[in-house]
Design a protein around this motif. Structure first.
Motif, short mmCIF file in Angstrom:
data_model
loop_
_atom_site.label_atom_id
_atom_site.label_comp_id
_atom_site.label_asym_id
_atom_site.label_seq_id
_atom_site.Cartn_x
_atom_site.Cartn_y
_atom_site.Cartn_z
N ILE A 328 4.31 4.95 3.17
CA ILE A 328 5.01 3.66 3.20
C ILE A 328 5.69 3.36 1.86
CG2 ILE A 328 3.39 2.74 4.92
CD1 ILE A 328 2.21 1.00 2.61
N ARG A 329 5.83 4.37 1.00
CA ARG A 329 6.39 4.14 -0.33
C ARG A 329 7.78 3.53 -0.26
NH1 ARG A 329 5.22 2.10 -4.51
NH2 ARG A 329 3.23 3.22 -4.28
N GLU A 330 8.61 4.04 0.64
CA GLU A 330 9.96 3.51 0.78
C GLU A 330 9.93 2.04 1.19
OE1 GLU A 330 13.95 4.30 3.50
OE2 GLU A 330 12.53 5.95 3.19
N ALA A 331 9.05 1.70 2.11
CA ALA A 331 8.92 0.31 2.55
C ALA A 331 8.42 -0.58 1.41
CB ALA A 331 7.99 0.21 3.75
N LEU A 332 7.50 -0.06 0.60
CA LEU A 332 7.00 -0.82 -0.55
C LEU A 332 8.14 -1.10 -1.54
CD1 LEU A 332 3.61 0.98 -1.33
CD2 LEU A 332 3.89 -1.30 -0.36
N ASN A 333 8.92 -0.07 -1.82
CA ASN A 333 10.03 -0.23 -2.77
C ASN A 333 11.07 -1.21 -2.25
OD1 ASN A 333 8.78 1.63 -4.43
ND2 ASN A 333 10.04 3.35 -3.76
N GLN A 334 11.31 -1.16 -0.95
CA GLN A 334 12.30 -2.06 -0.36
C GLN A 334 11.83 -3.51 -0.36
OE1 GLN A 334 12.93 -0.38 3.53
NE2 GLN A 334 14.31 1.24 2.81
N SER A 335 10.52 -3.70 -0.29
CA SER A 335 10.01 -5.07 -0.21
C SER A 335 10.20 -5.82 -1.53
CB SER A 335 8.52 -5.06 0.16
OG SER A 335 7.72 -4.65 -0.94
N GLY A 336 10.03 -5.10 -2.65
CA GLY A 336 10.11 -5.76 -3.94
C GLY A 336 8.99 -6.76 -4.15
N LYS A 337 8.05 -6.79 -3.24
CA LYS A 337 6.97 -7.78 -3.26
C LYS A 337 5.61 -7.14 -3.46
CE LYS A 337 5.52 -11.76 -0.46
NZ LYS A 337 5.73 -12.47 0.83
N TYR A 338 5.44 -5.94 -2.89
CA TYR A 338 4.17 -5.23 -2.98
C TYR A 338 4.40 -3.89 -3.67
CZ TYR A 338 3.45 -8.57 0.80
OH TYR A 338 3.41 -9.72 1.54
N THR A 339 3.49 -3.54 -4.56
CA THR A 339 3.65 -2.29 -5.30
C THR A 339 2.64 -1.22 -4.87
OG1 THR A 339 2.21 -3.12 -7.06
CG2 THR A 339 4.59 -3.46 -7.31
N THR A 340 1.56 -1.63 -4.21
CA THR A 340 0.54 -0.67 -3.80
C THR A 340 0.21 -0.87 -2.32
OG1 THR A 340 -1.36 -2.11 -4.26
CG2 THR A 340 -0.49 -0.79 -6.10
N PRO A 341 -0.29 0.18 -1.68
CA PRO A 341 -0.74 0.05 -0.29
C PRO A 341 -1.87 -0.97 -0.15
CG PRO A 341 -0.49 2.36 -0.86
CD PRO A 341 -0.35 1.59 -2.13
N ASP A 342 -2.66 -1.15 -1.21
CA ASP A 342 -3.75 -2.13 -1.16
C ASP A 342 -3.20 -3.54 -0.99
OD1 ASP A 342 -4.44 0.25 -2.98
OD2 ASP A 342 -6.42 -0.54 -2.50
N GLU A 343 -2.20 -3.89 -1.81
CA GLU A 343 -1.59 -5.22 -1.71
C GLU A 343 -0.93 -5.40 -0.34
OE1 GLU A 343 -0.33 -5.45 -6.47
OE2 GLU A 343 1.20 -5.28 -4.90
N TRP A 344 -0.21 -4.37 0.08
CA TRP A 344 0.52 -4.42 1.35
C TRP A 344 -0.46 -4.58 2.53
CZ3 TRP A 344 0.87 -1.84 5.95
CH2 TRP A 344 2.04 -2.00 6.69
N SER A 345 -1.55 -3.80 2.52
CA SER A 345 -2.52 -3.83 3.61
C SER A 345 -3.24 -5.18 3.69
CB SER A 345 -3.55 -2.71 3.44
OG SER A 345 -2.93 -1.44 3.46
N ALA A 346 -3.55 -5.75 2.51
CA ALA A 346 -4.20 -7.07 2.49
C ALA A 346 -3.28 -8.13 3.07
CB ALA A 346 -4.60 -7.41 1.06
N ALA A 347 -2.00 -8.06 2.73
CA ALA A 347 -1.04 -9.03 3.25
C ALA A 347 -0.82 -8.85 4.75
CB ALA A 347 0.29 -8.90 2.51
N LEU A 348 -0.79 -7.61 5.20
CA LEU A 348 -0.63 -7.34 6.63
C LEU A 348 -1.78 -7.94 7.42
CD1 LEU A 348 0.75 -5.84 9.03
CD2 LEU A 348 -0.70 -3.87 8.46
N LEU A 349 -2.98 -7.81 6.90
CA LEU A 349 -4.14 -8.36 7.60
C LEU A 349 -4.09 -9.88 7.64
CD1 LEU A 349 -6.82 -7.96 9.02
CD2 LEU A 349 -7.93 -7.73 6.79
N GLU A 350 -3.71 -10.51 6.52
CA GLU A 350 -3.66 -11.97 6.46
C GLU A 350 -2.52 -12.55 7.30
OE1 GLU A 350 -5.63 -14.15 5.09
OE2 GLU A 350 -7.00 -12.81 4.02
N GLU A 351 -1.36 -11.89 7.24
CA GLU A 351 -0.17 -12.45 7.90
C GLU A 351 0.09 -11.84 9.28
OE1 GLU A 351 3.30 -12.28 5.38
OE2 GLU A 351 2.06 -12.52 3.56
#
Length: 394
Positions: A328-351
């Motif tokens: 998911i590195r490309e998706a992380l870079n495109q988001s400009g909001k999350y830098t690690t899979p940990d941050e991204w996964s936590a947000a996915l679970l919450e939202e």
């Protein structure tokens, strides 16, 4: 209270942490889809349940030898002969409280302080912690994504030194689902024989392979490798018996004896009833396994196709197990909001109310792991939510 250094250095399991948080959200009334746990969603096959019930009625509810009952060891010996072309004696077999317990006892019996174990990455989360608990040193060798996450003989050779005691291989793999070919195993095995190091071969997913590729056990490739290999296996994944907690190991008699001695003074025997259920699993019909395998293949094919349609997601087709390891590195870079899979996964679970496991626990900061050992309906709904979350944060 001051805790021991060995437990203070333990890293929490991201799989268990994600699963626990998802359960807590569910209990609070949220519609959470869990793609984190590594266990089949099917119940244990009926003939295995009946064997356990029969064992209870026969009074097989007492202590057994710590290393397992003779009848189960014989069933394991027959399994190795039938499935892998391997011959073992009873003193080369130990039955354990799950495959994880077999690995734990192995490292405790094998390692002294500073001894090194080579572990290819991505790796199953507990490998690292178990080596550290035995005062060993995990030496991580990166399996490149362009090589299907598999290490090469040259990489292995470069990592070996005079403290190296073992190489740990998991094929098919958790988390990637990759599978080493016979040719690849032979080449790696030659390096292990050359340097006289032990091969720890985790074969828990051997029956969950979906294409024309075949599982090959390292121990079957030569007499020299047979003498230097400990096979780790169990009934959890193949027979949907994760809660029964029956694993086993096969290898050099001296090492198996030491592992059994550890059980004598820690767990004692695996549950007696579960041992009789495992006999039925190993020696009974494989029709339920074939049905589960077909369902997993259909889910795998859907998941890989669907995942690769999500912007910024890239996923190779796993040969076995029931996981998709998604870059998911490309998706992380495109988001400009999350830098690690940990941050991204936590947000996915919450939202998004979808639980996935970040790749950091497996040795990668570019990936997430999802399990497709759940219904197609749940997978379809989960991937819709994931795509919506990705597009929202692009």
């Amino acid at each position: 209270m001051k805790l021991s250094k060995r437990v203070q250095q333990l890293a929490p399991s991201p799989t268990l942490a994600i699963t626990a948080k998802a359960k807590a959200l569910k209990q609070a009334g949220h519609d959470v889809i869990g793609l984190g746990a590594g266990e089949p969603d099917f119940n244990t096959p009926v003939h295995i349940l009946k064997a356990a019930e029969e064992a209870m009625h026969k009074g097989y509810t007492k202590y057994t030898p710590s290393s397992g009952i003779v009848e189960l060891k014989q069933a394991i010996i027959e399994k190795f002969e039938r499935d892998n072309g391997l011959t073992y004696e009873a003193n080369q077999i130990i039955v354990t409280v799950g495959a994880k317990h077999a690995l734990y006892n192995l490292f405790q019996a094998l390692l002294d302080e500073g001894d090194e174990v080579i572990i290819p990455a991505p790796y199953w989360v507990s490998y690292i912690e178990q080596v550290k608990l035995a005062d060993g040193v995990p030496v991580i060798v990166d399996g490149k994504e362009e090589n299907q996450f598999k290490i090469t003989p040259a990489q292995l050779e470069a990592a070996i030194n005079d403290r190296t005691k073992a190489l740990l291989l998991n094929s098919p793999s958790n988390p990637t689902g990759m599978l080493y070919t016979e040719e690849e195993l032979r080449a790696i095995g030659e390096v292990c024989v050359k340097h006289d190091i032990l091969v720890v071969s985790d074969e828990i997913y051997e029956h969950l392979i979906y294409g024309d590729e075949k599982h090959v056990s390292m121990a079957s490739l030569s007499p020299e490798l047979y003498e230097r290999t400990v096979i780790i296996n169990g009934v959890s994944k193949t027979y949907s018996m994760t809660g029964w907690r029956i694993g086993y190991a096969a290898g050099p008699a001296e090492l198996i004896k030491a592992m059994s001695g550890l059980s004598d003074h820690s767990t004692s025997n695996p549950t007696s009833i579960a041992q009789y259920a495992a006999i039925a699993a190993l020696g009974g019909t494989h029709e339920p396994v074939a049905e589960m395998k077909q369902a997993f293949k259909e889910r795998r094919d859907y998941v890989v196709k669907r995942v690769n349609e999500i912007p910024g997601f890239h996923c190779q087709t796993p040969a076995g197990a029931f996981y998709a390891f998604i870059n998911i590195r490309e998706a992380l870079n495109q988001s400009g909001k999350y830098t690690t899979p940990d941050e991204w996964s936590a947000a996915l679970l919450e939202e998004g109310m979808v639980a996935v496991v970040p790749g950091s626990g497996f040795g990668s900061n570019d990936h997430i792991r999802i399990s497709y050992a759940t219904s197609m309906e749940q997978l379809e709904k989960a991937l819709e939510r994931i795509e919506k979350f990705v597009k929202k944060n692009a």
